[in-house]
Design a protein around this motif. Structure first.
Motif, PDB file in Angstrom:
ATOM      1  N   LEU A   3       0.852  -1.193   0.000  1.00  0.00           N
ATOM      2  CA  LEU A   3       0.000   0.000   0.000  1.00  0.00           C
ATOM      3  C   LEU A   3       0.888   1.243   0.000  1.00  0.00           C
ATOM      4  CD1 LEU A   3      -2.620  -1.141   2.669  1.00  0.00           C
ATOM      5  CD2 LEU A   3      -2.683  -1.456   0.179  1.00  0.00           C
ATOM      6  N   ALA A   4       0.894   1.958  -1.134  1.00  0.00           N
ATOM      7  CA  ALA A   4       1.770   3.121  -1.295  1.00  0.00           C
ATOM      8  C   ALA A   4       1.028   4.279  -1.955  1.00  0.00           C
ATOM      9  CB  ALA A   4       2.993   2.724  -2.122  1.00  0.00           C
ATOM     10  N   ALA A   5      -0.196   4.537  -1.520  1.00  0.00           N
ATOM     11  CA  ALA A   5      -1.016   5.554  -2.183  1.00  0.00           C
ATOM     12  C   ALA A   5      -1.133   6.854  -1.393  1.00  0.00           C
ATOM     13  CB  ALA A   5      -2.421   4.996  -2.443  1.00  0.00           C
ATOM     14  N   GLY A   6      -0.539   6.901  -0.213  1.00  0.00           N
ATOM     15  CA  GLY A   6      -0.735   8.050   0.661  1.00  0.00           C
ATOM     16  C   GLY A   6      -0.015   9.315   0.230  1.00  0.00           C
ATOM     17  N   LYS A   7      -0.332  10.396   0.924  1.00  0.00           N
ATOM     18  CA  LYS A   7       0.246  11.709   0.619  1.00  0.00           C
ATOM     19  C   LYS A   7       1.613  11.920   1.261  1.00  0.00           C
ATOM     20  CE  LYS A   7      -4.062  14.266   0.116  1.00  0.00           C
ATOM     21  NZ  LYS A   7      -4.905  15.306   0.702  1.00  0.00           N
ATOM     22  N   SER A   8       1.929  11.159   2.299  1.00  0.00           N
ATOM     23  CA  SER A   8       3.174  11.341   3.052  1.00  0.00           C
ATOM     24  C   SER A   8       3.293  12.773   3.567  1.00  0.00           C
ATOM     25  CB  SER A   8       4.397  10.977   2.199  1.00  0.00           C
ATOM     26  OG  SER A   8       4.346   9.646   1.777  1.00  0.00           O
ATOM     27  N   GLU A   9       2.184  13.316   4.056  1.00  0.00           N
ATOM     28  CA  GLU A   9       2.157  14.717   4.485  1.00  0.00           C
ATOM     29  C   GLU A   9       3.157  15.018   5.594  1.00  0.00           C
ATOM     30  OE1 GLU A   9      -2.142  16.556   3.792  1.00  0.00           O
ATOM     31  OE2 GLU A   9      -2.177  14.794   5.098  1.00  0.00           O
ATOM     32  N   ARG A  10       3.246  14.176   6.600  1.00  0.00           N
ATOM     33  CA  ARG A  10       4.168  14.435   7.709  1.00  0.00           C
ATOM     34  C   ARG A  10       5.618  14.290   7.266  1.00  0.00           C
ATOM     35  NH1 ARG A  10       1.558  10.410  11.803  1.00  0.00           N
ATOM     36  NH2 ARG A  10       1.256   9.432   9.804  1.00  0.00           N
ATOM     37  N   MET A  11       5.871  13.407   6.299  1.00  0.00           N
ATOM     38  CA  MET A  11       7.229  13.189   5.809  1.00  0.00           C
ATOM     39  C   MET A  11       7.668  14.352   4.909  1.00  0.00           C
ATOM     40  SD  MET A  11       9.808  11.072   5.907  1.00  0.00           S
ATOM     41  CE  MET A  11       9.084   9.600   6.569  1.00  0.00           C
ATOM     42  N   GLY A  12       6.727  14.936   4.185  1.00  0.00           N
ATOM     43  CA  GLY A  12       7.046  16.051   3.310  1.00  0.00           C
ATOM     44  C   GLY A  12       7.401  15.648   1.889  1.00  0.00           C
ATOM     45  N   SER A  13       7.595  14.370   1.660  1.00  0.00           N
ATOM     46  CA  SER A  13       7.856  13.845   0.319  1.00  0.00           C
ATOM     47  C   SER A  13       7.429  12.375   0.331  1.00  0.00           C
ATOM     48  CB  SER A  13       9.328  13.990  -0.060  1.00  0.00           C
ATOM     49  OG  SER A  13      10.143  13.226   0.796  1.00  0.00           O
ATOM     50  N   PRO A  14       7.245  11.781  -0.838  1.00  0.00           N
ATOM     51  CA  PRO A  14       6.773  10.388  -0.871  1.00  0.00           C
ATOM     52  C   PRO A  14       7.715   9.436  -0.128  1.00  0.00           C
ATOM     53  CG  PRO A  14       6.712  11.366  -3.065  1.00  0.00           C
ATOM     54  CD  PRO A  14       7.423  12.334  -2.177  1.00  0.00           C
ATOM     55  N   LYS A  15       7.194   8.736   0.848  1.00  0.00           N
ATOM     56  CA  LYS A  15       8.015   7.830   1.661  1.00  0.00           C
ATOM     57  C   LYS A  15       8.744   6.792   0.819  1.00  0.00           C
ATOM     58  CE  LYS A  15       4.704   7.986   5.383  1.00  0.00           C
ATOM     59  NZ  LYS A  15       3.726   7.188   6.104  1.00  0.00           N
ATOM     60  N   GLY A  16       8.038   6.244  -0.131  1.00  0.00           N
ATOM     61  CA  GLY A  16       8.622   5.178  -0.935  1.00  0.00           C
ATOM     62  C   GLY A  16       9.751   5.620  -1.835  1.00  0.00           C
ATOM     63  N   LEU A  17       9.905   6.918  -2.021  1.00  0.00           N
ATOM     64  CA  LEU A  17      10.953   7.424  -2.893  1.00  0.00           C
ATOM     65  C   LEU A  17      12.161   7.941  -2.120  1.00  0.00           C
ATOM     66  CD1 LEU A  17       8.695   9.185  -5.530  1.00  0.00           C
ATOM     67  CD2 LEU A  17       9.620   6.863  -5.557  1.00  0.00           C
ATOM     68  N   LEU A  18      12.085   7.872  -0.787  1.00  0.00           N
ATOM     69  CA  LEU A  18      13.245   8.253   0.019  1.00  0.00           C
ATOM     70  C   LEU A  18      14.375   7.265  -0.232  1.00  0.00           C
ATOM     71  CD1 LEU A  18      11.468   9.110   3.371  1.00  0.00           C
ATOM     72  CD2 LEU A  18      12.422  10.709   1.713  1.00  0.00           C
ATOM     73  N   GLU A  19      15.595   7.771  -0.233  1.00  0.00           N
ATOM     74  CA  GLU A  19      16.746   6.906  -0.498  1.00  0.00           C
ATOM     75  C   GLU A  19      17.071   6.032   0.705  1.00  0.00           C
ATOM     76  OE1 GLU A  19      21.454   7.153  -1.478  1.00  0.00           O
ATOM     77  OE2 GLU A  19      20.189   8.765  -2.271  1.00  0.00           O
ATOM     78  N   PHE A  20      17.362   4.778   0.402  1.00  0.00           N
ATOM     79  CA  PHE A  20      17.773   3.813   1.421  1.00  0.00           C
ATOM     80  C   PHE A  20      18.762   2.854   0.759  1.00  0.00           C
ATOM     81  CE2 PHE A  20      17.471  -0.159   3.773  1.00  0.00           C
ATOM     82  CZ  PHE A  20      17.600   0.291   5.084  1.00  0.00           C
ATOM     83  N   ASN A  21      19.967   2.756   1.282  1.00  0.00           N
ATOM     84  CA  ASN A  21      21.003   1.871   0.730  1.00  0.00           C
ATOM     85  C   ASN A  21      21.243   2.110  -0.762  1.00  0.00           C
ATOM     86  OD1 ASN A  21      21.612   0.606   3.142  1.00  0.00           O
ATOM     87  ND2 ASN A  21      20.250  -1.119   2.784  1.00  0.00           N
ATOM     88  N   GLY A  22      21.178   3.364  -1.189  1.00  0.00           N
ATOM     89  CA  GLY A  22      21.508   3.706  -2.564  1.00  0.00           C
ATOM     90  C   GLY A  22      20.384   3.594  -3.568  1.00  0.00           C
ATOM     91  N   HIS A  23      19.177   3.279  -3.111  1.00  0.00           N
ATOM     92  CA  HIS A  23      18.019   3.237  -4.012  1.00  0.00           C
ATOM     93  C   HIS A  23      16.770   3.622  -3.220  1.00  0.00           C
ATOM     94  CE1 HIS A  23      18.951  -0.929  -2.648  1.00  0.00           C
ATOM     95  NE2 HIS A  23      17.710  -0.870  -2.267  1.00  0.00           N
ATOM     96  N   SER A  24      15.636   3.663  -3.890  1.00  0.00           N
ATOM     97  CA  SER A  24      14.410   4.099  -3.217  1.00  0.00           C
ATOM     98  C   SER A  24      13.920   3.047  -2.218  1.00  0.00           C
ATOM     99  CB  SER A  24      13.312   4.381  -4.253  1.00  0.00           C
ATOM    100  OG  SER A  24      12.919   3.179  -4.885  1.00  0.00           O
ATOM    101  N   TRP A  25      13.169   3.524  -1.231  1.00  0.00           N
ATOM    102  CA  TRP A  25      12.620   2.628  -0.218  1.00  0.00           C
ATOM    103  C   TRP A  25      11.691   1.579  -0.832  1.00  0.00           C
ATOM    104  CZ3 TRP A  25      13.594   0.489   4.068  1.00  0.00           C
ATOM    105  CH2 TRP A  25      12.598  -0.124   4.822  1.00  0.00           C
ATOM    106  N   ILE A  26      10.864   1.974  -1.805  1.00  0.00           N
ATOM    107  CA  ILE A  26       9.954   1.002  -2.412  1.00  0.00           C
ATOM    108  C   ILE A  26      10.757  -0.088  -3.138  1.00  0.00           C
ATOM    109  CG2 ILE A  26       9.510   2.200  -4.610  1.00  0.00           C
ATOM    110  CD1 ILE A  26       6.502   1.311  -4.149  1.00  0.00           C
TER     111      ILE A  26
END
Length: 110
Positions: free
Chosen positions: A10-33
């Protein structure tokens, strides 16, 4: 031999508190998703359905680049993600059909 389970991310949210899409945040050199999908592939799961809503086009560009041999990666769009996570779950189940499925919110590490 892979698992017969389908995983619905489930990756449809606004990520309002994060300020940017959570799944696109970098983790280990690539996106979280991508990290989540990589971990599912390592666990030998064969099918993942990503339910997107907000940031649909941005996520889609990232997902099109993910290539994991033996893994089927499907995308479904929640037409009204503002209705909440349950509406995303409904969209994912509708895409999955009559199969065993495991539901995983994007922000819960696999």
């Amino acid at each position: 031999m892979g698992s017969d389970f389908t995983v619905i991310i489930l990756a449809a949210g606004k990520s309002e508190r994060m300020g940017s899409p959570k799944g696109l945040l970098e983790f280990n050199g690539h996106s979280w998703i991508e990290e989540q999908i990589r971990r599912l592939a390592v666990a030998n799961l064969k099918k993942v359905i990503c339910v997107l809503g907000n940031y649909f086009e941005t996520y889609l560009r990232v997902l099109k680049e993910i290539k994991k041999p033996g893994l089927v990666l499907d995308v479904v769009r929640n037409p009204d993600p503002d209705r909440g996570q349950f509406s995303s779950l409904q969209a994912g189940i509708s895409k999955a059909g009559n199969v065993h499925a495991f539901v995983m919110p994007l922000d819960v590490p696999c």
